[in-house]
Design a protein around this motif. Structure first.
Motif, mmCIF file in Angstrom:
data_model
loop_
_atom_site.group_PDB
_atom_site.id
_atom_site.type_symbol
_atom_site.label_atom_id
_atom_site.label_comp_id
_atom_site.label_asym_id
_atom_site.label_seq_id
_atom_site.Cartn_x
_atom_site.Cartn_y
_atom_site.Cartn_z
ATOM 1 N N GLU A 133 0.853 -1.185 0.000
ATOM 2 C CA GLU A 133 0.000 0.000 0.000
ATOM 3 C C GLU A 133 0.887 1.233 0.000
ATOM 4 O OE1 GLU A 133 -3.116 2.380 2.956
ATOM 5 O OE2 GLU A 133 -2.412 0.358 3.469
ATOM 6 N N ARG A 134 0.652 2.146 -0.940
ATOM 7 C CA ARG A 134 1.384 3.405 -0.976
ATOM 8 C C ARG A 134 0.794 4.349 0.065
ATOM 9 N NH1 ARG A 134 0.713 4.564 -5.987
ATOM 10 N NH2 ARG A 134 2.735 3.935 -6.822
ATOM 11 N N ARG A 135 1.672 4.897 0.929
ATOM 12 C CA ARG A 135 1.197 5.757 2.018
ATOM 13 C C ARG A 135 1.774 7.160 1.959
ATOM 14 N NH1 ARG A 135 0.772 1.984 7.478
ATOM 15 N NH2 ARG A 135 -1.077 0.821 6.778
ATOM 16 N N GLY A 136 2.421 7.494 0.870
ATOM 17 C CA GLY A 136 3.012 8.802 0.725
ATOM 18 C C GLY A 136 4.328 8.672 -0.007
ATOM 19 N N PRO A 137 4.976 9.788 -0.331
ATOM 20 C CA PRO A 137 6.247 9.727 -1.054
ATOM 21 C C PRO A 137 7.291 8.908 -0.294
ATOM 22 C CG PRO A 137 5.394 11.975 -1.011
ATOM 23 C CD PRO A 137 4.549 11.171 -0.074
ATOM 24 N N GLY A 138 7.739 7.836 -0.922
ATOM 25 C CA GLY A 138 8.758 7.005 -0.311
ATOM 26 C C GLY A 138 8.308 6.218 0.891
ATOM 27 N N ARG A 139 6.997 6.062 1.096
ATOM 28 C CA ARG A 139 6.472 5.340 2.249
ATOM 29 C C ARG A 139 5.473 4.281 1.780
ATOM 30 N NH1 ARG A 139 9.841 8.369 3.685
ATOM 31 N NH2 ARG A 139 9.926 9.647 5.593
ATOM 32 N N TYR A 140 5.642 3.074 2.296
ATOM 33 C CA TYR A 140 4.766 1.966 1.934
ATOM 34 C C TYR A 140 4.464 1.130 3.167
ATOM 35 C CZ TYR A 140 5.773 3.115 -2.901
ATOM 36 O OH TYR A 140 5.883 3.790 -4.095
ATOM 37 N N ALA A 141 3.399 0.351 3.068
ATOM 38 C CA ALA A 141 3.121 -0.721 4.014
ATOM 39 C C ALA A 141 3.065 -2.015 3.220
ATOM 40 C CB ALA A 141 1.807 -0.492 4.737
ATOM 41 N N SER A 142 3.726 -3.045 3.705
ATOM 42 C CA SER A 142 3.757 -4.338 3.024
ATOM 43 C C SER A 142 3.268 -5.414 3.975
ATOM 44 C CB SER A 142 5.179 -4.687 2.559
ATOM 45 O OG SER A 142 5.618 -3.839 1.527
ATOM 46 N N LEU A 143 2.586 -6.417 3.414
ATOM 47 C CA LEU A 143 2.080 -7.530 4.202
ATOM 48 C C LEU A 143 2.422 -8.825 3.483
ATOM 49 C CD1 LEU A 143 0.439 -8.306 6.745
ATOM 50 C CD2 LEU A 143 -1.593 -8.361 5.269
ATOM 51 N N LEU A 144 3.213 -9.671 4.133
ATOM 52 C CA LEU A 144 3.688 -10.932 3.568
ATOM 53 C C LEU A 144 2.867 -12.085 4.122
ATOM 54 C CD1 LEU A 144 5.798 -12.903 2.259
ATOM 55 C CD2 LEU A 144 7.174 -12.572 4.322
ATOM 56 N N ASP A 145 2.299 -12.886 3.220
ATOM 57 C CA ASP A 145 1.608 -14.112 3.622
ATOM 58 C C ASP A 145 2.634 -15.243 3.622
ATOM 59 O OD1 ASP A 145 0.054 -16.358 3.991
ATOM 60 O OD2 ASP A 145 -1.524 -15.735 2.606
ATOM 61 N N GLN A 146 3.025 -15.709 4.816
ATOM 62 C CA GLN A 146 4.051 -16.741 4.931
ATOM 63 C C GLN A 146 3.500 -18.148 4.748
ATOM 64 O OE1 GLN A 146 6.417 -16.262 8.461
ATOM 65 N NE2 GLN A 146 6.923 -14.128 8.016
ATOM 66 N N GLY A 147 2.182 -18.289 4.653
ATOM 67 C CA GLY A 147 1.588 -19.608 4.489
ATOM 68 C C GLY A 147 1.345 -20.291 5.825
ATOM 69 N N ALA A 148 1.204 -21.605 5.781
ATOM 70 C CA ALA A 148 0.893 -22.382 6.972
ATOM 71 C C ALA A 148 2.118 -22.534 7.862
ATOM 72 C CB ALA A 148 0.360 -23.754 6.579
ATOM 73 N N ALA A 149 1.871 -22.727 9.156
ATOM 74 C CA ALA A 149 2.944 -22.974 10.116
ATOM 75 C C ALA A 149 3.021 -24.464 10.418
ATOM 76 C CB ALA A 149 2.699 -22.194 11.404
ATOM 77 N N ALA A 150 4.235 -24.960 10.551
ATOM 78 C CA ALA A 150 4.458 -26.352 10.937
ATOM 79 C C ALA A 150 5.011 -26.376 12.356
ATOM 80 C CB ALA A 150 5.431 -27.028 9.976
ATOM 81 N N PHE A 151 4.309 -27.075 13.258
ATOM 82 C CA PHE A 151 4.765 -27.262 14.625
ATOM 83 C C PHE A 151 5.576 -28.552 14.654
ATOM 84 C CE2 PHE A 151 1.372 -24.301 14.953
ATOM 85 C CZ PHE A 151 1.603 -23.553 16.099
ATOM 86 N N LEU A 152 6.891 -28.427 14.784
ATOM 87 C CA LEU A 152 7.783 -29.550 14.567
ATOM 88 C C LEU A 152 8.153 -30.297 15.838
ATOM 89 C CD1 LEU A 152 10.127 -27.783 11.993
ATOM 90 C CD2 LEU A 152 8.172 -29.269 11.522
ATOM 91 N N ASP A 153 8.242 -29.604 16.956
ATOM 92 C CA ASP A 153 8.645 -30.273 18.193
ATOM 93 C C ASP A 153 8.352 -29.365 19.370
ATOM 94 O OD1 ASP A 153 9.635 -32.225 19.843
ATOM 95 O OD2 ASP A 153 11.747 -31.778 19.473
ATOM 96 N N ARG A 154 8.198 -29.983 20.539
ATOM 97 C CA ARG A 154 8.068 -29.250 21.790
ATOM 98 C C ARG A 154 9.170 -29.781 22.719
ATOM 99 N NH1 ARG A 154 2.182 -28.638 24.340
ATOM 100 N NH2 ARG A 154 1.969 -27.413 22.412
ATOM 101 N N PRO A 155 10.371 -29.200 22.635
ATOM 102 C CA PRO A 155 11.512 -29.786 23.336
ATOM 103 C C PRO A 155 11.434 -29.627 24.850
ATOM 104 C CG PRO A 155 12.139 -27.712 22.338
ATOM 105 C CD PRO A 155 10.746 -28.010 21.868
ATOM 106 N N ASP A 156 12.154 -30.498 25.533
ATOM 107 C CA ASP A 156 12.316 -30.385 26.976
ATOM 108 C C ASP A 156 13.001 -29.056 27.274
ATOM 109 O OD1 ASP A 156 13.217 -30.553 29.641
ATOM 110 O OD2 ASP A 156 13.354 -32.732 29.516
ATOM 111 N N PRO A 157 12.434 -28.240 28.166
ATOM 112 C CA PRO A 157 13.028 -26.919 28.428
ATOM 113 C C PRO A 157 14.341 -26.969 29.189
ATOM 114 C CG PRO A 157 11.178 -27.297 29.891
ATOM 115 C CD PRO A 157 11.186 -28.444 28.917
ATOM 116 N N ASP A 158 14.700 -28.124 29.731
ATOM 117 C CA ASP A 158 15.922 -28.218 30.529
ATOM 118 C C ASP A 158 17.137 -27.808 29.705
ATOM 119 O OD1 ASP A 158 17.451 -28.911 32.830
ATOM 120 O OD2 ASP A 158 18.042 -30.758 31.818
#
Length: 293
Positions: free
Chosen positions: A114-139
């Protein structure tokens, strides 16, 4: 070879995370891209190559993107893609709102601008789905960052999550974020957990920190890590489905940055993660000479 200097996750120049964008890098080899990135010393640089393959989106709206940090090429990144899309809008956008397809080595992603003025923009990146790979021991995890076990947030588990890069998201509490530092090289301990990088998250304050794995360089604002943090927050009901929230980073580097994060889904079924922010165009430059191919 022309390039653009932009600051990402900020609404003004000389804030946020700096970036070099090369919008016409078709002639460069990977070795040249890496050498240029190391020469300019931004945390990352992004190189755009025209994508004219039949059946794909109009070439004006699509590019292949190669992202390099100071050590080599990355399969995915956040702030380089967000900054690159803003530069494409500046150069080629005719409307106030545009959508760009950036093709990484493994997959395409869409970025709306989105153009918000001279030299100013807003961008939004769709990273897709998240993969939850592990829940490690916190130790032992707190000690990696010179913290005590009591500094970990007892209401959120440590998790290895990926939206393109595998992050150990380590929730902390109190003043732990301010005291944290990398106490030992992280490559080996993270690899044992199935992670590539680590992102410390203070969920109560909505603030994060990330360093290079050797601890020598702290990142100003980490779009890929923020995406994993958003998946963690949504997965545990800390933010609503699709709710846009502000995540801060960079306070300890002297360049405070603000990222907009959101995630759709429930539990470990997070179908879409989005990260965005402001982009300020700071300047343009030209390389008089290229490194050897």
């Amino acid at each position: 070879m022309r390039y653009h200097h932009v600051d990402v996750f900020t609404d003004r120049p000389y804030g946020g995370n700096s970036l070099a964008v090369f919008p016409e890098a078709d002639s460069l080899t990977g070795a040249q891209m890496r050498a240029i990135t190391q020469e300019l010393r931004h945390f990352e640089s992004v190189f755009l190559v025209r994508d004219d393959s039949p059946g794909r989106p109009r070439p004006r709206r699509a590019r292949r993107a190669r992202v390099f940090d100071l050590t080599g090429e990355l399969d995915f990144a956040g702030h380089p893609l967000i900054g690159a899309a803003a530069v494409l809008h500046e150069l080629h956008g005719s409307a106030d709102h545009e959508t760009w397809t950036l093709r990484l080595p493994d997959r395409p992603v869409d970025v709306t601008t989105e153009r918000r003025g001279p030299g100013r923009y807003a961008s939004l990146l769709d990273q897709g789905a998240a993969a939850f790979l592990d829940r490690p021991d916190p130790d032992g995890l707190a000690a990696l960052f010179a913290l005590e076990p009591g500094d970990l947030d007892p209401s959120l588990p440590a998790e290895v999550i990926s939206t393109g890069l595998r992050y150990l998201v380590l929730p902390v509490r109190g003043d732990a974020l301010a005291r944290a530092r990398v106490a030992q090289p992280l490559d080996a301990p993270l690899a044992r957990l199935g992670a590539e990088f680590a992102y410390l998250l203070d969920a109560a304050a909505m603030e994060g920190r990330h360093w290079s794995n050797d601890g020598l360089l702290e990142d100003v604002a980490t779009g890929s890590g923020a995406g994993c943090a958003a998946a963690c927050l949504r997965g545990h009901g800390r933010i609503g489905s699709g709710e846009r929230s502000l995540l801060r980073q960079g306070r300890f580097t002297g360049r405070p940055s603000v990222m907009t994060v959101s995630a759709d889904g429930h539990g470990r079924d997070i179908r879409s993660v989005r990260v965005g922010g402001g982009v300020a165009l700071v300047g343009e430059g030209r390389l008089r000479e290229l490194p050897p191919p």
